[in-house]
Every structure is written in structure tokens, then in C-alpha cells.
Motif scaffolding. Structure first.
Motif, PDB file in Angstrom:
ATOM      1  N   LEU A  79       0.930  -1.163  -0.250  1.00 43.05           N
ATOM      2  CA  LEU A  79      -0.143   0.155   0.313  1.00 43.05           C
ATOM      3  C   LEU A  79       0.805   1.727   0.292  1.00 43.05           C
ATOM      4  CD1 LEU A  79      -2.854  -0.867   2.373  1.00 43.05           C
ATOM      5  CD2 LEU A  79      -3.328  -0.609   0.077  1.00 43.05           C
ATOM      6  N   PHE A  80       1.854   1.719   0.743  1.00 37.22           N
ATOM      7  CA  PHE A  80       2.882   2.700   0.772  1.00 37.22           C
ATOM      8  C   PHE A  80       3.420   1.980  -0.548  1.00 37.22           C
ATOM      9  CE2 PHE A  80       2.787   2.910   5.403  1.00 37.22           C
ATOM     10  CZ  PHE A  80       2.106   3.577   5.671  1.00 37.22           C
ATOM     11  N   SER A  83       0.898   4.168  -3.481  1.00 34.80           N
ATOM     12  CA  SER A  83       0.571   5.342  -2.991  1.00 34.80           C
ATOM     13  C   SER A  83       1.917   6.177  -2.998  1.00 34.80           C
ATOM     14  CB  SER A  83       0.631   5.769  -1.502  1.00 34.80           C
ATOM     15  OG  SER A  83      -0.507   4.636  -1.119  1.00 34.80           O
ATOM     16  N   ASP A  86       1.909   6.273  -7.142  1.00 33.66           N
ATOM     17  CA  ASP A  86       1.176   7.312  -7.442  1.00 33.66           C
ATOM     18  C   ASP A  86       1.629   9.023  -7.326  1.00 33.66           C
ATOM     19  OD1 ASP A  86      -1.466   8.381  -8.573  1.00 33.66           O
ATOM     20  OD2 ASP A  86      -2.027   8.286  -6.432  1.00 33.66           O
ATOM     21  N   TYR A  87       2.308   9.140  -6.020  1.00 32.56           N
ATOM     22  CA  TYR A  87       2.886  10.090  -5.807  1.00 32.56           C
ATOM     23  C   TYR A  87       3.792  11.127  -6.237  1.00 32.56           C
ATOM     24  CZ  TYR A  87       4.105  14.307  -2.985  1.00 32.56           C
ATOM     25  OH  TYR A  87       4.575  15.774  -2.646  1.00 32.56           O
ATOM     26  N   ARG A  90       3.502  11.969 -10.275  1.00 31.82           N
ATOM     27  CA  ARG A  90       1.573  13.175 -10.365  1.00 31.82           C
ATOM     28  C   ARG A  90       2.070  14.396 -11.754  1.00 31.82           C
ATOM     29  NH1 ARG A  90      -3.089  12.854  -7.772  1.00 31.82           N
ATOM     30  NH2 ARG A  90      -3.686  10.960  -7.620  1.00 31.82           N
TER      31      ARG A  90
END
Length: 103
Positions: A79-80, A83, A86-87, A90
């Protein structure tokens, strides 16, 4: 059924966690350059190991319980990681479908 560990084990573990808390504070105020995150993560891992082994009783648990604890940590790492990916991917510019400011 296993008997609970003596209070001394909890007291020593708590004292070790307090020493690691002081080490975290000291490391945050030292200028270690690129090694600052490495030291902070090493201290955090030591805290996690102490809590897992003694407060969660994983030291005296069956292999199946330890396996499920490790699977939970692996899922949290996924999950980390997702995430963070994704960050990191961007773009800085807003998407073209965003309405103008005065709309």
C-alpha cells in the motif's frame, strides 16, 4: 496455555522503547546529511521489532500467527509503495479537464 511473561520483561521493553525515543529525538537534531533518513528508519525498525516481539507476543506465538503478521506487514508495504508511486508520477500541471478559476 502459555503463562504471561513477568512484569520485568515489559518494564525492560518499555525502557528500551524510551531510549529509542530519545535516540529518535537526538537523531532528528543532528546534521547527518543523507544518512538522517537511514538512521531514523533503523530506529523505527528497532521499535517495531520490540513491539511485535514482546507486546504482541509474537516471540512465543505459533508460526501461523507470525506468518499472518508478516503478511500484514507485506500488504502495508504494498500500500505504501503504490501510494508513493502514485504520488511520484503525478504531474505538476493541473489536468486539462479542470475548470478555470473563475468558472
Amino acid at each position: 496455555m502459555n503463562s504471561p511473561p513477568p512484569v520485568r520483561v515489559y518494564a525492560v521493553t518499555w525502557a528500551a522503547l524510551m531510549l529509542l525515543l530519545v535516540a529518535t529525538f537526538v537523531a532528528a537534531h543532528l546534521r547527518l546529511g543523507p544518512f538522517n533518513p537511514v538512521v531514523a528508519l533503523a530506529i523505527a525498525v528497532a521499535k517495531v521489532v520490540l513491539v511485535a516481539l514482546f507486546f504482541m507476543h509474537l516471540k512465543r506465538s505459533s508460526a501461523l500467527i507470525v506468518l499472518f503478521a508478516l503478511v500484514g506487514l507485506f500488504a502495508l508495504a504494498i500500500l505504501f509503495g503504490l501510494s508513493g508511486a502514485d504520488y511520484a508520477t503525478r504531474s505538476i500541471h493541473p489536468a486539462p479537464w479542470v475548470a478555470p478559476a473563475g468558472y
